[in-house]
Write an enzyme that holds these catalytic residues in place. Structure first.
Site, mmCIF file in Angstrom:
data_model
loop_
_atom_site.group_PDB
_atom_site.id
_atom_site.type_symbol
_atom_site.label_atom_id
_atom_site.label_comp_id
_atom_site.label_asym_id
_atom_site.label_seq_id
_atom_site.Cartn_x
_atom_site.Cartn_y
_atom_site.Cartn_z
ATOM 1 N N ILE A 33 -49.768 -6.460 -24.357
ATOM 2 C CA ILE A 33 -48.497 -6.289 -25.058
ATOM 3 C C ILE A 33 -47.537 -7.302 -24.450
ATOM 4 C CG2 ILE A 33 -47.779 -4.449 -23.479
ATOM 5 C CD1 ILE A 33 -46.250 -3.166 -25.769
ATOM 6 N N TYR B 114 -43.321 1.569 -18.969
ATOM 7 C CA TYR B 114 -44.392 2.543 -19.183
ATOM 8 C C TYR B 114 -44.021 3.906 -18.599
ATOM 9 C CZ TYR B 114 -47.169 -1.607 -20.288
ATOM 10 O OH TYR B 114 -47.634 -2.768 -20.834
ATOM 11 N N ASN C 177 -45.834 -6.466 -11.958
ATOM 12 C CA ASN C 177 -45.084 -6.512 -13.218
ATOM 13 C C ASN C 177 -44.149 -5.300 -13.275
ATOM 14 O OD1 ASN C 177 -44.104 -6.772 -15.805
ATOM 15 N ND2 ASN C 177 -46.107 -7.216 -16.715
ATOM 16 N N GLU D 237 -53.632 -0.838 -18.469
ATOM 17 C CA GLU D 237 -53.551 -1.310 -17.089
ATOM 18 C C GLU D 237 -52.476 -2.369 -17.023
ATOM 19 O OE1 GLU D 237 -57.019 -4.637 -16.822
ATOM 20 O OE2 GLU D 237 -57.641 -2.553 -16.736
#
Length: 164
Positions: free
Chosen positions: A84, A129, A122, A117
């Site tokens: 993504i 998330y 990051n 994952e």
């Protein structure tokens, strides 16, 4: 003036644009036209492109620019987010969040668990998330070629939260 985001499924007509966008978003990953062709041929793989059209008049196809994408697999009872991302000049504008929300809705409609994952370094993605409700379930040490760990996250939309 704020532009709207449209999500469209990848088809052969956008494969070249997707290849360029993917290479820009993930320059460290090697993707080829052959891999994109294989994705298009696989009914378990799904890619949606985000495009932003500005102004009040409808944009012509030549004015439409793909600015982000989500690539995921649906296998049995799970949706696995593979990649993504948003184009560099459009980052931090809610595009990845809109793509993630789209995938969550797809999973919810189909009664699927979601897995993904992410690189340990990051931090922006991890925050997104976790804010969306994903839970870290494991890590893979030195998973990436540069030695960075991968964190595994999951969301079970069917799980009853009986602790509340």
């Amino acid at each position: 003036m704020k532009e709207s985001i449209n999500l469209i499924p990848l088809d052969v007509n956008q494969s070249e644009s997707f290849l360029k966008l993917y290479q820009e978003v993930f320059p460290q990953q090697k993707i080829t036209q052959e891999k994109i062709d294989a994705i298009l041929a696989n009914n378990k793989a799904h890619v949606f492109l985000a495009q932003r059209r500005g102004g009040s008049r409808p944009a012509r196809d030549s004015e439409t620019k793909h600015i982000g994408f989500i690539y995921y697999w649906i296998v049995v009872s799970e949706l696995q987010i593979m990649d993504i991302g948003g184009q560099g000049s459009h980052r931090r504008q809610g595009i990845a969040q809109a793509l993630l929300t789209f995938a969550i809705k797809q999973a919810e409609q189909q009664g699927l668990k979601i897995h993904l994952e992410v690189r340990r370094d990051n931090l922006a993605a991890i925050a997104m998330y976790e804010k969306a409700g994903f839970i870290k379930i494991a890590s893979r040490k030195k998973y990436y070629t540069d030695g960075c760990d991968a964190l595994l996250y999951s969301m079970d939309l069917n799980q009853v939260d009986w602790l509340l």
